[in-house]
Design a protein around this motif. Structure first.
Motif, PDB file in Angstrom:
ATOM      1  N   TYR A  45       0.860  -1.191   0.000  1.00  0.00           N
ATOM      2  CA  TYR A  45       0.000   0.000   0.000  1.00  0.00           C
ATOM      3  C   TYR A  45       0.892   1.235   0.000  1.00  0.00           C
ATOM      4  N   TYR A 196      -4.294  -3.387  -3.110  1.00  0.00           N
ATOM      5  CA  TYR A 196      -5.612  -3.751  -2.571  1.00  0.00           C
ATOM      6  C   TYR A 196      -5.763  -5.266  -2.425  1.00  0.00           C
ATOM      7  N   GLU A 270     -16.515  -0.742  -2.393  1.00  0.00           N
ATOM      8  CA  GLU A 270     -15.714   0.477  -2.557  1.00  0.00           C
ATOM      9  C   GLU A 270     -15.208   0.658  -3.983  1.00  0.00           C
ATOM     10  N   SER A 272     -12.186   3.041  -5.745  1.00  0.00           N
ATOM     11  CA  SER A 272     -11.092   3.947  -5.429  1.00  0.00           C
ATOM     12  C   SER A 272     -10.548   4.473  -6.752  1.00  0.00           C
TER      13      SER A 272
END
Ligand code: AVJ
Length: 310
Positions: A45, A196, A270, A272
């Motif tokens: 990340y 992710y 989600e 992103s």
């Protein structure tokens, strides 16, 4: 309708969608916030450390553009290391105003900031920052407002909702105000997908924990064992799409309603979005901002952008 009844109605409405959808805001219960903190320390990340590095390398210029005696209005609770880096380096900051919908998380974070920055006035605002809200009156009148939105959380919003949010930020910045924002950049999809789908499986836990949160707070009956995490980069849309996939046919009960879900059917949790510098500049322009400066890292993974009000 009280807050949780409104939230329950929102969750049920999302599950009625052709593609079942639950808002990413339900990631962030206590455990979810802890898991997100763990995500920000993962090697895959890249966003958090890269953003911190960009701020560190350009802090003198950032502080120069902000100027003395400004107010820092953070959309979000301000528990990040990035916030502290700014508070340590901005000149004679008049006031720090974190804005968040979760009262407890906000007040905890504000207490910590007060303890670390005893001379700084901290005035937290409990509000849904996707709509305009009243700013508090600090004891020292700020010379200008700086809206701060780190971490590329702007990416969670659809294009239209992000546009609307930038307009709210434009309004809250006021005359002579500006926006300082973290924007994750489009790049090789493998780098993004790894961020992710970390090898330690923390993002998978973070995603699944949403179901634990809904079971505990909204009386749902999700069987966490029969959902798997899925995160893919949709190149055409320039976004990561995160889902929970059902591994068997089952029924979800919540809010007095039952929702059958087939084997292999997914719940979207989600988006992103990732941006090109031009794409974000166009969104900022449409909201009344001009990107005065966009700092990036050497590998163009992430950017911190200073946007002056037109
Ligand atoms: C906090 C919204 C910026 O989208 O990268 C991290 C949340 N989701 N891993 C992001 C998140 C999965 C993160 N934001």
């Amino acid at each position: 309708m009280n807050a949780s009844a409104a939230e329950l109605a929102e969750i049920v409405a999302g599950l009625r969608q052709p593609e079942k959808t639950i808002s990413p805001k339900y990631f962030y219960d206590e455990r979810g916030s802890q898991l997100f903190d763990a995500i920000t320390q993962l090697p895959e990340y890249y966003q958090t450390e890269t953003e911190l590095g960009i701020m560190h390398d350009n802090m003198a210029e950032i502080a120069g553009l902000v100027g003395p005696q400004a107010s820092l209005i953070e959309f979000g609770s301000g528990s990040s290391r990035k916030t502290r880096a700014l508070l340590e380096n901005l000149q004679e900051l008049a006031v720090y105003v974190p804005v968040d919908i979760s009262r407890d998380h906000l007040h905890d974070a504000a207490e910590k900031i007060r303890a670390e920055f005893p001379g700084l006035e901290v005035l937290p605002v409990v509000a849904d920052f996707t709509r305009s809200f009243a700013l508090p009156s600090p004891s020292v009148m700020p010379l200008r407002n700086i809206v701060y939105f780190p971490g590329s959380t702007i990416g969670n919003f659809s294009h239209d909702a992000a546009q609307e949010l930038l307009r709210v930020m434009h309004q809250e910045a006021g005359e002579d105000g500006a926006l300082l924002i973290g924007v994750d950049l489009q790049k090789d999809g493998d780098i993004i997908e790894r961020a992710y789908n970390d090898s330690a499986g923390v993002t998978a836990q973070f995603n699944l924990n949403m179901l634990r949160h809904l079971n505990r707070e909204f009386g749902a009956d999700f069987d966490l064992e029969s959902y798997t995490h899925k995160a893919e980069y949709n190149d055409a849309e320039g976004r990561v799409e995160i889902r929970l996939v059902s591994s068997r046919p089952q029924t979800i009960s919540i809010g007095g309603e039952k929702f059958p879900i087939a084997e292999g059917e997914a719940i979207l949790t989600e988006y992103s979005h990732k941006y090109t510098p031009e794409g974000f500049a166009a969104m900022a322009e449409a909201a009344g901002f001009t990107v005065t400066k966009a700092w990036t890292d050497a590998d163009q993974l992430f950017s911190v952008q200073y946007c002056a009000r037109n």
